[in-house]
Design a protein around this motif. Structure first.
Motif, PDB file in Angstrom:
ATOM      1  N   VAL A  54       0.834  -1.205   0.000  1.00  0.00           N
ATOM      2  CA  VAL A  54       0.000   0.000   0.000  1.00  0.00           C
ATOM      3  C   VAL A  54       0.868   1.253   0.000  1.00  0.00           C
ATOM      4  CG1 VAL A  54      -1.581   1.354   1.418  1.00  0.00           C
ATOM      5  CG2 VAL A  54      -2.047  -1.059   1.006  1.00  0.00           C
ATOM      6  N   ALA A  55       1.906   1.253   0.841  1.00  0.00           N
ATOM      7  CA  ALA A  55       2.801   2.408   0.903  1.00  0.00           C
ATOM      8  C   ALA A  55       3.478   2.648  -0.444  1.00  0.00           C
ATOM      9  CB  ALA A  55       3.847   2.188   1.996  1.00  0.00           C
ATOM     10  N   HIS A  56       3.891   1.579  -1.101  1.00  0.00           N
ATOM     11  CA  HIS A  56       4.572   1.721  -2.390  1.00  0.00           C
ATOM     12  C   HIS A  56       3.587   2.144  -3.484  1.00  0.00           C
ATOM     13  CE1 HIS A  56       7.426   0.929  -5.591  1.00  0.00           C
ATOM     14  NE2 HIS A  56       6.515   0.182  -6.200  1.00  0.00           N
ATOM     15  N   ALA A  57       2.402   1.518  -3.527  1.00  0.00           N
ATOM     16  CA  ALA A  57       1.444   1.810  -4.600  1.00  0.00           C
ATOM     17  C   ALA A  57       0.951   3.246  -4.553  1.00  0.00           C
ATOM     18  CB  ALA A  57       0.268   0.836  -4.504  1.00  0.00           C
ATOM     19  N   LEU A  58       0.778   3.787  -3.335  1.00  0.00           N
ATOM     20  CA  LEU A  58       0.218   5.132  -3.184  1.00  0.00           C
ATOM     21  C   LEU A  58       1.278   6.171  -2.856  1.00  0.00           C
ATOM     22  CD1 LEU A  58      -3.012   4.192  -1.184  1.00  0.00           C
ATOM     23  CD2 LEU A  58      -2.779   4.639  -3.624  1.00  0.00           C
ATOM     24  N   ASN A  59       2.556   5.751  -2.887  1.00  0.00           N
ATOM     25  CA  ASN A  59       3.650   6.671  -2.570  1.00  0.00           C
ATOM     26  C   ASN A  59       3.355   7.421  -1.265  1.00  0.00           C
ATOM     27  OD1 ASN A  59       6.112   7.935  -2.958  1.00  0.00           O
ATOM     28  ND2 ASN A  59       5.231   9.618  -4.169  1.00  0.00           N
ATOM     29  N   ALA A  60       2.937   6.647  -0.232  1.00  0.00           N
ATOM     30  CA  ALA A  60       2.459   7.241   1.010  1.00  0.00           C
ATOM     31  C   ALA A  60       3.608   7.506   1.976  1.00  0.00           C
ATOM     32  CB  ALA A  60       1.442   6.314   1.669  1.00  0.00           C
TER      33      ALA A  60
ATOM     34  N   VAL B 160     -13.086   6.223   3.408  1.00  0.00           N
ATOM     35  CA  VAL B 160     -12.984   7.608   3.879  1.00  0.00           C
ATOM     36  C   VAL B 160     -11.787   8.250   3.206  1.00  0.00           C
ATOM     37  CG1 VAL B 160     -12.719   9.111   5.877  1.00  0.00           C
ATOM     38  CG2 VAL B 160     -13.990   6.958   6.081  1.00  0.00           C
ATOM     39  N   GLN B 161     -12.010   9.439   2.575  1.00  0.00           N
ATOM     40  CA  GLN B 161     -10.939  10.080   1.826  1.00  0.00           C
ATOM     41  C   GLN B 161     -10.920  11.575   2.090  1.00  0.00           C
ATOM     42  OE1 GLN B 161     -10.882   9.055  -2.312  1.00  0.00           O
ATOM     43  NE2 GLN B 161      -9.251  10.513  -2.831  1.00  0.00           N
ATOM     44  N   THR B 162      -9.752  12.106   2.448  1.00  0.00           N
ATOM     45  CA  THR B 162      -9.515  13.548   2.519  1.00  0.00           C
ATOM     46  C   THR B 162      -8.296  13.850   1.653  1.00  0.00           C
ATOM     47  OG1 THR B 162      -8.003  13.436   4.415  1.00  0.00           O
ATOM     48  CG2 THR B 162     -10.365  13.521   4.908  1.00  0.00           C
ATOM     49  N   ASP B 163      -7.831  15.086   1.704  1.00  0.00           N
ATOM     50  CA  ASP B 163      -6.689  15.439   0.868  1.00  0.00           C
ATOM     51  C   ASP B 163      -5.440  14.661   1.246  1.00  0.00           C
ATOM     52  OD1 ASP B 163      -8.264  17.192  -0.480  1.00  0.00           O
ATOM     53  OD2 ASP B 163      -7.581  18.982   0.594  1.00  0.00           O
ATOM     54  N   ASP B 164      -5.274  14.368   2.538  1.00  0.00           N
ATOM     55  CA  ASP B 164      -4.020  13.740   2.986  1.00  0.00           C
ATOM     56  C   ASP B 164      -4.229  12.419   3.718  1.00  0.00           C
ATOM     57  OD1 ASP B 164      -5.242  14.791   5.181  1.00  0.00           O
ATOM     58  OD2 ASP B 164      -3.489  15.861   5.941  1.00  0.00           O
ATOM     59  N   VAL B 165      -5.450  11.878   3.753  1.00  0.00           N
ATOM     60  CA  VAL B 165      -5.728  10.631   4.465  1.00  0.00           C
ATOM     61  C   VAL B 165      -6.650   9.749   3.619  1.00  0.00           C
ATOM     62  CG1 VAL B 165      -6.914   9.604   6.450  1.00  0.00           C
ATOM     63  CG2 VAL B 165      -5.405  11.554   6.792  1.00  0.00           C
ATOM     64  N   LEU B 166      -6.352   8.462   3.615  1.00  0.00           N
ATOM     65  CA  LEU B 166      -7.244   7.447   3.035  1.00  0.00           C
ATOM     66  C   LEU B 166      -7.435   6.349   4.061  1.00  0.00           C
ATOM     67  CD1 LEU B 166      -5.977   6.916  -0.643  1.00  0.00           C
ATOM     68  CD2 LEU B 166      -8.149   7.929   0.063  1.00  0.00           C
ATOM     69  N   CYS B 167      -8.672   5.865   4.177  1.00  0.00           N
ATOM     70  CA  CYS B 167      -8.962   4.775   5.116  1.00  0.00           C
ATOM     71  C   CYS B 167      -9.997   3.859   4.465  1.00  0.00           C
ATOM     72  CB  CYS B 167      -9.500   5.322   6.434  1.00  0.00           C
ATOM     73  SG  CYS B 167      -9.847   4.043   7.665  1.00  0.00           S
TER      74      CYS B 167
ATOM     75  N   ARG C 281      -0.491  11.003   3.461  1.00  0.00           N
ATOM     76  CA  ARG C 281       0.505  11.593   2.553  1.00  0.00           C
ATOM     77  C   ARG C 281       0.319  13.099   2.548  1.00  0.00           C
ATOM     78  NH1 ARG C 281      -0.049   9.601  -3.385  1.00  0.00           N
ATOM     79  NH2 ARG C 281      -1.544  11.316  -3.554  1.00  0.00           N
ATOM     80  N   ALA C 282       1.404  13.824   2.752  1.00  0.00           N
ATOM     81  CA  ALA C 282       1.310  15.285   2.805  1.00  0.00           C
ATOM     82  C   ALA C 282       1.063  15.873   1.416  1.00  0.00           C
ATOM     83  CB  ALA C 282       2.590  15.861   3.415  1.00  0.00           C
ATOM     84  N   GLU C 283       1.845  15.507   0.459  1.00  0.00           N
ATOM     85  CA  GLU C 283       1.726  16.003  -0.915  1.00  0.00           C
ATOM     86  C   GLU C 283       2.063  14.880  -1.889  1.00  0.00           C
ATOM     87  OE1 GLU C 283       0.618  18.824  -1.968  1.00  0.00           O
ATOM     88  OE2 GLU C 283       0.497  19.907  -0.054  1.00  0.00           O
TER      89      GLU C 283
END
Length: 566
Positions: free
Chosen positions: A149-155, A196-203, A221-223
């Motif tokens: 997940v971290a790699h796919a979303l560059n989180a 749940v999705q915001t600009d910097d959070v996905l759940c 992810r910040a940016e």
């Protein structure tokens, strides 16, 4: 035409057609010969009659199994049934495939590496699918899922968490040592199955088909800001991870009943108490003792009571040919007609690796295994190494220090196995457990043929208790099964026992100590009969205390029958 396709064993990959009848066995004269020391010369027979294939065991030493059940009577084989003899597993009547010389006139040929996706959502799903399919435990699924997940979303941070909205258990985190998560996000994912999705959070919920979420995937992810497509990708990974976690957990075998580790004798109680204390540690354990005392069962006992109980329990028998053992321990790449073999070290990640008969491990494999254990790593499927967390449980005929001094165990492996040692007592030191165990084995065998278990006469009970049991629990189980099958729902007297159980069959009784023990046992039995089973009176007749009498009754496995004189 009925056929057997050999899936495992020394002849794996071969297909044998069955015309009218075929014998399976170690003898070269058999239609299906198997070079396996666990297979009898003529082990089993498959016969075809009226279009039906039937299989029966030919009184083999180790039995014939169909779909995991040991054969008692002849059974009809159905397509897809699995037959196991020794280390060979065969599939009955696999679907026929014919190779022909002709092919399409125009064929586009592209190397598979160029066809597979390398960028975008498809590449992310492909990479995650490969990683999760290779996971061998629930803990490894969650760890790989967080990394993918971290790699796919560059989180910046990604986590796979288990639990409910009242409290989440952090199962795996990538990009940070720890994190905090708003409760509202957890409730939305867990209770309402929402992304749940915001600009910097996905759940997203971690869920398998047919149920409610049992965990969440949480990403920050910040940016730049998360896009709608990235939210869809996380939701898909949450479903994929949920299915993978559920599938791996469903493969974990329930702990089988370990009848051989039940009993009331003092040696067994002391051993199991020590095993429970040892189970709490992560240090290696070497279990030693005579052949047949139940060392492998004790290894499962330790694993089942350890913090790794829900992890994998992987067994490698070091008595197999050296090439097969090395392949099982360290794996191998795929080859034409041969799928890859995943390293046992990797499959045991998060659980226990059991090395049966570790003294039989060849020196090159011993040195390689010692290095892997020291580095806490295992050969990875894609090449290189992968960190693993494995506890080693080994069985041996003697302590590992003694085996190392004799040169039977390589020195570096002996150092890697240094930890706890458990000495499993032989059955002759567990006299009080002999009859209860034998009756359990006999009852189990009688249940297979849907009959009541046999009853033992006093003389048969005495002979069974006095016998030396040179093959220990293995012999006890075989004798119990024999009595349960041959004498179900009937009485077993001394004459129904095998010849070696008759008077003088116990070699230990020929020594001075054995003769004294027999005299003492007979005197106590006579006193109990004279006292009609009243222990206080029997102790007085013998001139000993009641506690001493109780100790002797347990030691000799005597049955106390009240209210009857013989």
């Amino acid at each position: 035409m009925p056929a057997l396709l050999l899936l495992t064993g020394p002849s794996a990959g071969r297909r044998h057609d069955v015309l009218a009848e075929a014998t399976i066995g170690r003898s070269p004269s058999c239609e299906i010969p198997l070079d396996d020391h666990q297979v009898s010369r003529k082990h089993a027979l498959i016969s075809v009659l009226d279009g039906q294939a039937r299989i029966r065991d030919l009184r083999s030493r180790n039995g014939t199994f169909v779909n995991g059940e040991r054969l008692v009577d002849e059974v009809v084989l159905k397509p897809g049934d699995q037959v196991r003899v020794g280390v060979t597993t065969a599939l009955f009547e696999p679907p026929p495939v014919t190779l022909v010389a002709d092919g399409p006139e125009k064929m586009g040929q592209v190397p598979i590496e160029e066809v597979l996706p390398h960028v975008g959502a498809a590449a992310a799903m492909y990479s995650a699918g490969i990683a999760l399919l290779g996971a061998t435990s629930g803990a490894l699924v969650l760890r790989r899922l967080a990394d993918e997940v971290a790699h796919a979303l560059n989180a910046d941070r990604a986590a796979a968490l288990l639990g409910s909205s009242d409290g989440l258990l952090t199962a795996a985190v990538a990009g940070a040592e720890a994190l905090t998560m708003p409760r509202a996000l957890a409730q939305a994912a867990l209770e309402r199955k929402e992304l749940v999705q915001t600009d910097d959070v996905l759940c997203a919920p971690l869920v398998a088909s047919g149920g409610m979420p049992f965990g969440v995937l949480y990403v920050t992810r910040a940016e730049p800001k998360f896009s709608e497509g990235e939210g869809q990708l996380l939701a898909a990974l949450g479903r994929l991870g949920g299915e993978a976690y559920t599938t791996v957990r469903s493969r974990v075998d329930a702990e089988p009943p370990v009848a051989a580790l039940s009993g009331t004798s003092r040696p067994l109680r002391a051993l199991l108490e020590l095993a429970r204390r040892v189970a709490a540690s992560a240090a290696p354990v070497v279990i030693h003792g005579e052949p047949g005392v139940g060392k492998a069962l004790l290894a499962r006992f330790v694993h089942a009571r350890s913090p790794r109980a829900l992890g994998p329990f992987i067994v490698v028998d070091c008595r197999e040919p050296a090439d097969a053992v090395e392949e099982a321990l360290f794996g191998r790449a795929s080859a034409p007609g041969q799928p890859p073999v995943v390293s046992a070290l990797l499959r045991a990640d998060g659980g226990s690796l059991v090395l049966l008969h570790v003294e039989s491990l060849a020196r090159p494999a011993s040195e390689r295994l010692a290095r892997a254990l020291a580095r806490r790593s295992a050969p990875a499927r894609q090449g290189g190494e992968e960190p693993v967390d494995v506890r080693v449980l080994a069985t041996a005929p003697a302590s590992v220090s003694l085996l190392a001094a004799r040169g039977d165990v390589e020195a570096s492996l002996a150092r890697a196995l240094s930890g706890f040692e458990l000495d499993a007592p032989p059955i002759r030191e567990r006299r009080a457990d002999v009859l209860p165990l034998l009756e359990q084995f006999a009852a189990r065998a009688a249940r297979r043929i849907r009959k009541e278990p046999p009853t033992l006469s006093p003389e048969a009970r005495r002979l069974l208790t006095e016998y030396g049991w040179p093959q220990n629990l293995r012999e006890l189980e075989l004798v119990g099964e024999r009595l349960g099958l041959l004498y179900a729902a009937s009485r077993v007297g001394a004459l129904q026992l095998p010849p070696e159980f008759q008077e003088g069959g116990d070699e230990g009784a020929k020594t001075l100590q054995g003769r004294v023990a027999r005299l003492e046992r007979d005197a106590i039995a006579e006193a109990l009969r004279e006292a009609s089973g009243k222990k206080v009176r029997a102790a007085a007749l013998l001139g000993i205390s009641r506690p001493t009498l109780d100790k002797k009754i347990e030691e000799y496995g005597l049955a106390v029958e009240r209210g009857r004189r013989e």
